[in-house]
Design a protein around this motif. Structure first.
Motif, short mmCIF file in Angstrom:
data_model
loop_
_atom_site.label_atom_id
_atom_site.label_comp_id
_atom_site.label_asym_id
_atom_site.label_seq_id
_atom_site.Cartn_x
_atom_site.Cartn_y
_atom_site.Cartn_z
N LYS A 55 1.95 8.93 -6.50
CA LYS A 55 2.20 10.32 -6.15
C LYS A 55 3.42 10.87 -6.88
CE LYS A 55 2.86 13.40 -2.18
NZ LYS A 55 3.00 13.47 -0.69
N THR A 56 4.43 10.03 -7.08
CA THR A 56 5.67 10.48 -7.71
C THR A 56 5.55 10.61 -9.22
OG1 THR A 56 6.96 9.41 -5.96
CG2 THR A 56 8.13 9.98 -7.98
N TYR A 57 4.86 9.67 -9.87
CA TYR A 57 4.88 9.63 -11.33
C TYR A 57 3.55 9.96 -12.00
CZ TYR A 57 9.30 7.37 -10.30
OH TYR A 57 10.55 7.10 -9.82
N GLY A 58 2.45 9.87 -11.29
CA GLY A 58 1.17 10.31 -11.82
C GLY A 58 0.81 9.71 -13.17
N ARG A 59 0.47 10.58 -14.14
CA ARG A 59 0.01 10.12 -15.46
C ARG A 59 1.12 9.46 -16.27
NH1 ARG A 59 -3.77 15.20 -17.56
NH2 ARG A 59 -5.34 15.08 -15.87
N GLU A 84 0.83 -1.20 0.00
CA GLU A 84 0.00 0.00 0.00
C GLU A 84 0.87 1.26 0.00
OE1 GLU A 84 -3.21 2.53 -0.04
OE2 GLU A 84 -3.18 0.35 -0.36
N GLU A 85 1.92 1.24 0.81
CA GLU A 85 2.84 2.38 0.89
C GLU A 85 3.56 2.59 -0.45
OE1 GLU A 85 4.65 5.55 3.06
OE2 GLU A 85 2.95 4.23 3.51
N ILE A 86 4.02 1.51 -1.06
CA ILE A 86 4.71 1.59 -2.34
C ILE A 86 3.76 2.12 -3.42
CG2 ILE A 86 5.75 0.23 -4.20
CD1 ILE A 86 7.62 0.76 -1.86
N HIS A 87 2.54 1.62 -3.43
CA HIS A 87 1.56 2.07 -4.42
C HIS A 87 1.31 3.57 -4.30
CE1 HIS A 87 -2.55 2.84 -5.91
NE2 HIS A 87 -2.23 1.97 -6.85
N GLN A 88 1.09 4.05 -3.10
CA GLN A 88 0.82 5.47 -2.89
C GLN A 88 2.01 6.33 -3.31
OE1 GLN A 88 -0.52 6.22 1.10
NE2 GLN A 88 -2.31 4.89 0.93
N LYS A 89 3.21 5.93 -2.93
CA LYS A 89 4.40 6.71 -3.29
C LYS A 89 4.63 6.71 -4.80
CE LYS A 89 7.03 6.19 1.04
NZ LYS A 89 7.11 7.64 1.31
N PHE A 90 4.41 5.58 -5.45
CA PHE A 90 4.64 5.47 -6.89
C PHE A 90 3.66 6.36 -7.66
CE2 PHE A 90 4.77 3.43 -11.06
CZ PHE A 90 6.14 3.22 -11.22
#
Length: 212
Positions: free
Chosen positions: A90-94, A82-88
């Motif tokens: 948030k960082t790369y978006g579209r 869940e943490e990795i998904h949120q960070k990924f």
């Protein structure tokens, strides 16, 4: 040992991965991606392989996967995912939708390494995950309570309106009572004066008759 391998993929396109030890985790992970590519629904899954467990979180076409030892259970690995998904996201978006294979690997593999270390060795990681769940429940209760307060506020507004109406009616009643009371007082005064005048005339008439 905790979490030993992590991967982020769009469909079967691997965007980033990191392995903390030499294993065949990458090969097994690709087999899992191929197997899961047949479905389109969001899901959380776990697959056993030898003495390890592969945990997979699939959300909106993005698959986050990790390999952990059996002693890690499920809560900590899925908290990691869940943490990795949120960070990924948030960082790369579209950019995720059109990125080529391993486009984010150089930068994001370091993030996965840090998070794997954190969730594997920090005893507070599981407590933090549990706290997040408790906070989510508290938030739901607070929202529910706020909705009830708002509903009660509507009822209070109705009561205030009714009270204002009653107060207005009471004031009008007092004014009407005062007017009626004044009218009755003047009426009584008129009757009293009339009676006094009549009585005076009668007395005067009697005296006049008696004299003459």
């Amino acid at each position: 040992m905790g979490i030993l391998y992590g991967m982020v993929a769009r469909g079967q396109v691997v965007l980033a991965e990191f392995s903390a030890t030499q294993t065949n985790a990458s090969t097994v992970a690709r087999q899992i991606l191929e197997k899961m590519s047949q479905g389109k629904n969001d899901s959380n899954s776990s697959f056993s392989h030898d003495r390890y467990i592969f945990h997979v979180k699939r959300t909106d076409g993005l698959t986050v996967l990790c390999m952990a030892d059996d002693a890690s259970g499920r809560r900590i690995p899925f908290a990691f995912l869940e943490e990795i998904h949120q960070k990924f996201v948030k960082t790369y978006g579209r950019a995720i939708q059109s990125a080529s294979g391993y486009a984010m690997n150089e930068e994001f593999s370091r993030v996965m390494s840090q998070q794997m270390e954190h969730f594997s060795t920090d005893p507070n990681a599981d407590r933090l995950n549990r706290l997040k769940g408790e906070m989510s429940q508290v938030r739901s209760v607070m929202i529910d309570n706020i909705e009830k307060v708002l509903e009660r506020g509507d009822r209070l507004e109705l009561l205030v309106e009714k009270a204002s109406t009653m107060q207005g009616n009471s004031l009008r009643f007092k004014k009407q009572s005062r007017r009626y009371k004044n009218a009755m007082w003047w009426s009584n005064c008129k009757i009293t004066v009339t009676l006094i005048l009549l009585l005076s005339l009668i007395i005067a008439y009697i005296l006049f008759a008696f004299v003459f």
